[in-house]
Design an enzyme around this catalytic site. Structure first.
Site, PDB file in Angstrom:
ATOM      1  N   GLY A   7       5.955   3.359   1.198  1.00  0.00           N
ATOM      2  CA  GLY A   7       5.095   3.482   0.022  1.00  0.00           C
ATOM      3  C   GLY A   7       4.270   4.757   0.019  1.00  0.00           C
TER       4      GLY A   7
ATOM      5  N   LYS B 142      12.653  -3.689   1.530  1.00  0.00           N
ATOM      6  CA  LYS B 142      13.370  -2.426   1.309  1.00  0.00           C
ATOM      7  C   LYS B 142      14.028  -1.892   2.598  1.00  0.00           C
ATOM      8  CE  LYS B 142      10.735   1.408   2.784  1.00  0.00           C
ATOM      9  NZ  LYS B 142       9.853   0.703   3.659  1.00  0.00           N
TER      10      LYS B 142
ATOM     11  N   LYS C  86       6.127 -13.621  -0.450  1.00  0.00           N
ATOM     12  CA  LYS C  86       5.800 -12.242  -0.791  1.00  0.00           C
ATOM     13  C   LYS C  86       4.877 -12.185  -2.013  1.00  0.00           C
ATOM     14  CE  LYS C  86       6.558  -7.727  -0.943  1.00  0.00           C
ATOM     15  NZ  LYS C  86       6.057  -6.816   0.061  1.00  0.00           N
TER      16      LYS C  86
HETATM   17  P1  ADP Z   1       5.959   1.012   4.297  1.00  0.00           P
HETATM   18  O1  ADP Z   1       5.390   1.211   2.946  1.00  0.00           O
HETATM   19  O2  ADP Z   1       6.276   2.295   4.982  1.00  0.00           O
HETATM   20  O3  ADP Z   1       7.092   0.026   4.334  1.00  0.00           O
HETATM   21  P2  ADP Z   1       4.344  -1.018   5.678  1.00  0.00           P
HETATM   22  O4  ADP Z   1       2.877  -1.156   5.419  1.00  0.00           O
HETATM   23  O5  ADP Z   1       5.256  -2.048   5.146  1.00  0.00           O
HETATM   24  O6  ADP Z   1       4.739   0.445   5.179  1.00  0.00           O
HETATM   25  O7  ADP Z   1       4.589  -0.911   7.253  1.00  0.00           O
HETATM   26  C1  ADP Z   1       3.865  -0.014   8.065  1.00  0.00           C
HETATM   27  C2  ADP Z   1       2.642  -0.704   8.678  1.00  0.00           C
HETATM   28  O8  ADP Z   1       3.056  -1.647   9.674  1.00  0.00           O
HETATM   29  C3  ADP Z   1       1.696   0.174   9.444  1.00  0.00           C
HETATM   30  O9  ADP Z   1       0.772   0.817   8.609  1.00  0.00           O
HETATM   31  C4  ADP Z   1       1.020  -0.807  10.405  1.00  0.00           C
HETATM   32  O10 ADP Z   1      -0.256  -1.174   9.939  1.00  0.00           O
HETATM   33  C5  ADP Z   1       1.891  -2.043  10.379  1.00  0.00           C
HETATM   34  N1  ADP Z   1       2.280  -2.582  11.687  1.00  0.00           N
HETATM   35  C6  ADP Z   1       2.334  -3.900  12.001  1.00  0.00           C
HETATM   36  N2  ADP Z   1       2.732  -4.101  13.248  1.00  0.00           N
HETATM   37  C7  ADP Z   1       2.939  -2.866  13.791  1.00  0.00           C
HETATM   38  C8  ADP Z   1       3.370  -2.421  15.084  1.00  0.00           C
HETATM   39  N3  ADP Z   1       3.646  -3.283  16.072  1.00  0.00           N
HETATM   40  N4  ADP Z   1       3.494  -1.093  15.284  1.00  0.00           N
HETATM   41  C9  ADP Z   1       3.209  -0.213  14.288  1.00  0.00           C
HETATM   42  N5  ADP Z   1       2.782  -0.581  13.054  1.00  0.00           N
HETATM   43  C10 ADP Z   1       2.653  -1.891  12.794  1.00  0.00           C
HETATM   44 MG    MG Z   2       6.938  -2.107   3.857  1.00  0.00          MG
END
Ligand code: ADP
Ligand code: MG
Length: 315
Positions: free
Chosen positions: A11, A214, A129
């Site tokens: 995102g 995604k 979700k």
């Molecule tokens: P994207 O939009 O890239 O899919 P997400 O928010 O879905 O982003 O996923 C990334 C987030 O996952 C990070 O910002 C972090 O807060 C979270 N996260 C949860 N568990 C972990 C982990 N074990 N290591 C790294 N990040 C993690």
């Molecule tokens: Mg995500």
């Protein structure tokens, strides 16, 4: 050759935290991301892109809701299609402009993509979700009673509808996507995890109210286009063990067996890092060459193996 690469954009490639979501903000963010991606293309890689759509589809849902007295509100699959077209347009235009600026001849195209899911997927019995705007408890209760929907209270911010998040089974447009990639076009596909569709007994497709992750759809797409490398770009530099604790430890090079163990130990949160590590692991397990989870601004060093979490079958 090891030269076909599927990049899943998080995102943050389109909208940064704290931004309002204006068109100018989105274009600026995308241009910045695209510069790096075209560096990759200039190195001779064939590029296939997928991306998230959370904030964009959220905004579209709010628009439909607020305007519903004047124009009928559209279902989630329609909104997903709208968001794919919108983000695909921004990416395609940015890619063409960046390539033209560098004197590179490259076609870019967005495929509005349907992804088939199983109507018997267990996710349909347990929607998880959250989507769309926040509502009051009274509105949520009314929708639960009248439409049989599931709503949850979201961390004190209000009530939100939750929809199922089924597994992607098959990318409906995969043949045409592959053909375009084979002919050298940069293809953007399966945005927001794709538009979830099912088939009826006659084999006819219809949209369903659900959201496919995604990164999991990205894994499917990476395998379908025969990608050598699957890169998941996000807002953290690595998949991290003991995340957000004093013991936290970024994962650098990991074997399939190690990653499997870490997943079982529960290091990665569902709905964010969880699907990324699962998608990366499965891609390599199913014969893909290498999977990388890295920060959005580190594509080139990530491809060189210098940063990010790297999963390789030969390790
Ligand atoms: P994207 O939009 O890239 O899919 P997400 O928010 O879905 O982003 O996923 C990334 C987030 O996952 C990070 O910002 C972090 O807060 C979270 N996260 C949860 N568990 C972990 C982990 N074990 N290591 C790294 N990040 C993690
Ligand atoms: Mg995500």
């Amino acid at each position: 050759m090891g030269k076909r690469i599927l990049v899943a954009l998080g995102g943050n490639a389109i909208l940064q935290p704290g931004q309002k979501g204006t068109s100018a903000e989105q274009v600026t963010n995308i241009d910045k991301t695209v510069k790096q991606l075209i560096d990759v293309v200039e190195k001779g890689y064939e590029l296939v892109l997928t991306h998230g759509n959370g904030p964009q589809v959220g905004a579209i849902l709010i628009q439909h809701e607020m305007a519903k007295e004047a124009i009928p509100a559209m279902p989630l699959d329609f909104c997903g299609a709208e968001s794919q077209g919108l983000i695909g347009y921004m990416l395609c235009q940015s890619i063409r402009n960046e390539c033209a600026g560098r004197g590179l001849k490259k076609e870019a195209v967005c495929i509005v993509t349907q992804v088939e899911v199983d109507p018997h997927d267990k996710a349909f019995r347990n929607p998880t979700k959250p989507v769309g705007p926040f509502y009051t408890q009274a509105e949520a209760e009314q929708n639960m009673a009248e439409r049989g929907e599931r709503w949850i209270e979201d961390a004190g911010r209000g009530w939100r509808k939750v929809v199922p998040s089924p597994e992607p089974k098959e990318i409906v447009e995969k043949e045409v996507i592959r053909a375009l990639v084979d002919q050298g076009t940069v293809v953007i596909a399966s945005g927001g995890g794709g538009i979830p569709v099912c088939r009826n007994d006659q084999g006819q497709l219809y949209g369903v109210e659900a959201v496919i992750d995604k990164d999991l759809a990205g894994e499917r797409l990476a395998l379908d286009v025969g990608a050598d490398i699957f890169v998941i770009l996000t807002d953290v530099s690595h998949a991290i063990l003991h995340y957000n604790t004093p013991q936290q430890k970024p994962l650098k090079k990991v074997t399939l067996e190690e990653m499997k163990k870490y997943i079982e130990e529960g290091h990665f949160r569902a709905g964010s890092m969880g699907p990324k590590v699962r998608a990366a692991l499965n891609f390599v397990k199913k014969g893909g060459g290498r999977a990388i989870i890295a920060r959005l601004d580190q594509v080139i060093p990530a491809l060189k193996g210098e940063v990010g979490t790297q999963i390789e079958s030969t390790l």
